[in-house]
Design an enzyme around this catalytic site. Structure first.
Site, short mmCIF file in Angstrom:
data_model
loop_
_atom_site.label_atom_id
_atom_site.label_comp_id
_atom_site.label_asym_id
_atom_site.label_seq_id
_atom_site.Cartn_x
_atom_site.Cartn_y
_atom_site.Cartn_z
N ARG A 169 0.81 -1.23 0.00
CA ARG A 169 0.00 0.00 0.00
C ARG A 169 0.84 1.27 0.00
NH1 ARG A 169 -2.85 -3.48 3.51
NH2 ARG A 169 -4.87 -4.13 2.63
N GLU A 197 5.50 18.47 -24.64
CA GLU A 197 5.01 18.79 -23.30
C GLU A 197 5.51 20.17 -22.84
OE1 GLU A 197 2.79 17.35 -21.58
OE2 GLU A 197 2.61 15.33 -22.40
N GLU A 200 -6.05 15.83 -9.26
CA GLU A 200 -6.75 16.24 -10.47
C GLU A 200 -8.24 16.51 -10.24
OE1 GLU A 200 -5.27 14.93 -14.61
OE2 GLU A 200 -7.10 13.81 -14.29
N ASN A 230 -3.82 18.16 -19.22
CA ASN A 230 -4.23 17.21 -20.25
C ASN A 230 -4.49 17.88 -21.60
OD1 ASN A 230 -4.45 14.53 -18.87
ND2 ASN A 230 -5.78 15.73 -17.53
N HIS A 279 -3.95 10.50 -26.56
CA HIS A 279 -3.99 9.14 -26.02
C HIS A 279 -4.73 8.19 -26.95
CE1 HIS A 279 -3.19 10.33 -21.54
NE2 HIS A 279 -2.10 10.27 -22.26
#
Length: 366
Positions: free
Chosen positions: A119, A183, A235, A243, A250
């Protein structure tokens, strides 16, 4: 060369993104307290991974090298499962650490494995590509791909630190370097127009690690992303603007079975988003033209094959920004003024795609 430290803070803590040269001496302190360190790296970066391992061994740590396939082929559930098994075989505990070395795919995978093992264990990221430095390794997003789409399985897991060693860019293939520029240019269009000015001032220099503005471009892009993610780790708000260009981008990557460079796909996606904004009355033709001119000046594509639209639109319907059956796109209301376009009509989408359709496929990434 001096080292620049760019802080990233969120409700879970704080870490630094270091930009400079020869930074591996910073690694031991970032994993302090660990007994073992897994070094996850692409098979093609064995030499760089050994340098990382040597720095860790010099700090007294037991190193477990864990090579994975190159590129997006590493971002699968099968590879993640194999890494979990390897961690288990070495009795990795919660105090141990993972170091991810490589491009965005490798750091995404390493971060995801660190986020999910027990975790959550500590991770440090050493991006070796321009894309990794300015985007994938900053912000705590981790993930793997599924047959249905990119990064649909993942977790938010901020690293303990990010080392952007600029010397690793010198051996990066030029096409991969250019892909990473997408980017950086994205940050220019949605937040920092100086980035676009610097690219326009010296487009040839922008495509090489030795360019006059290279370090400034990288630091501006990292500072922008650090500022955004510091205020919105998961987000739920402003981070969504990162994005820009990614919804169509994508979808293109999936259509090409992830053999298409991420930055090349995002470049096309940005032009598509700009056309959407123009058709929706938000921006003028001049800003759309600037998208095309800046991206094309460094060798990034601005169009895609016309016969792919139906498949791309179907893929976009499972984009992470979608809400139910409603598609949502990051667009611009003006220079450096990002906004959300929710539920564009099919006719608007069709017309925007026609504006980017008809180009040849760009060279594949492998």
């Amino acid at each position: 060369m001096t080292v620049t430290r760019i802080g990233v803070g969120d409700p879970t803590g704080h870490y630094d993104v270091l930009v400079g040269e020869h930074l591996l001496n910073e690694l031991p302190a970032l994993v302090e307290g660990a007994a073992q360190v897994a070094v996850i790296h692409p098979e093609g970066l064995a030499r760089v991974a050994e340098d990382v391992a040597a720095a860790l061994r010099a700090g007294g740590y037991t190193v477990r090298p864990m090579p994975v396939p190159d590129g997006e082929a590493a971002k699968t559930s099968a590879v993640a499962t194999d890494l979990w098994s390897r961690l288990g075989s070495f009795n990795f505990t919660r105090s141990d650490a993972v170091v991810g070395v490589g491009g965005g795919a490798a750091t995404d995978l390493a971060g995801f494995v660190a986020a999910t093992w027990l975790r959550g264990v500590r991770s440090v990221l050493v991006p070796t590509t321009l894309l990794g430095m300015v985007d994938a390794a900053v912000g705590g997003k981790t993930g793997i791909n599924t047959p249905e789409g990119k990064n649909l399985v993942g977790a938010f897991h901020p690293p303990a630190g990010v080392l952007c060693d600029l010397t690793t860019l010198e051996s990066l293939p030029k096409a991969d370097y250019i892909g990473g520029l997408a980017e950086i240019i994205k940050a220019g269009f949605i937040d920092d127009p100086v980035i676009c000015d610097l690219v326009e001032d010296d487009p040839e220099g922008a495509t090489t690690p030795g360019g006059a503005h290279t370090r400034e471009l990288i630091e501006r892009a990292v500072r922008f992303k650090a500022d955004v993610v510091s205020g919105d780790l998961k987000e739920s708000g402003r981070r969504e603007i990162l994005n820009y260009g990614h919804t169509l981008g994508h979808a293109i990557e999936r259509a090409e079975n992830y053999t298409f460079r991420h930055g090349y796909a995002v470049a096309i996606g940005m032009v598509f988003a700009a056309e959407l904004a123009r058709l929706d009355g938000r921006i003028d033709e001049a800003l759309v033209r600037r998208h095309r001119d800046v991206l094309a000046s460094v060798g990034l594509p601005t169009s895609y094959t016309a016969d792919s639209w139906e498949a791309l639109r179907a893929t976009m319907s499972v984009d992470k920004k979608a809400r139910g059956a409603t598609l949502r796109f990051v667009v611009l209301d003006g220079p450096a003024t990002p906004a959300i376009l929710s539920g564009p009509t099919p006719a608007l989408l069709d017309e925007a795609f026609r504006a980017v359709a008809g180009g040849p496929r760009v060279p594949q990434s492998h």
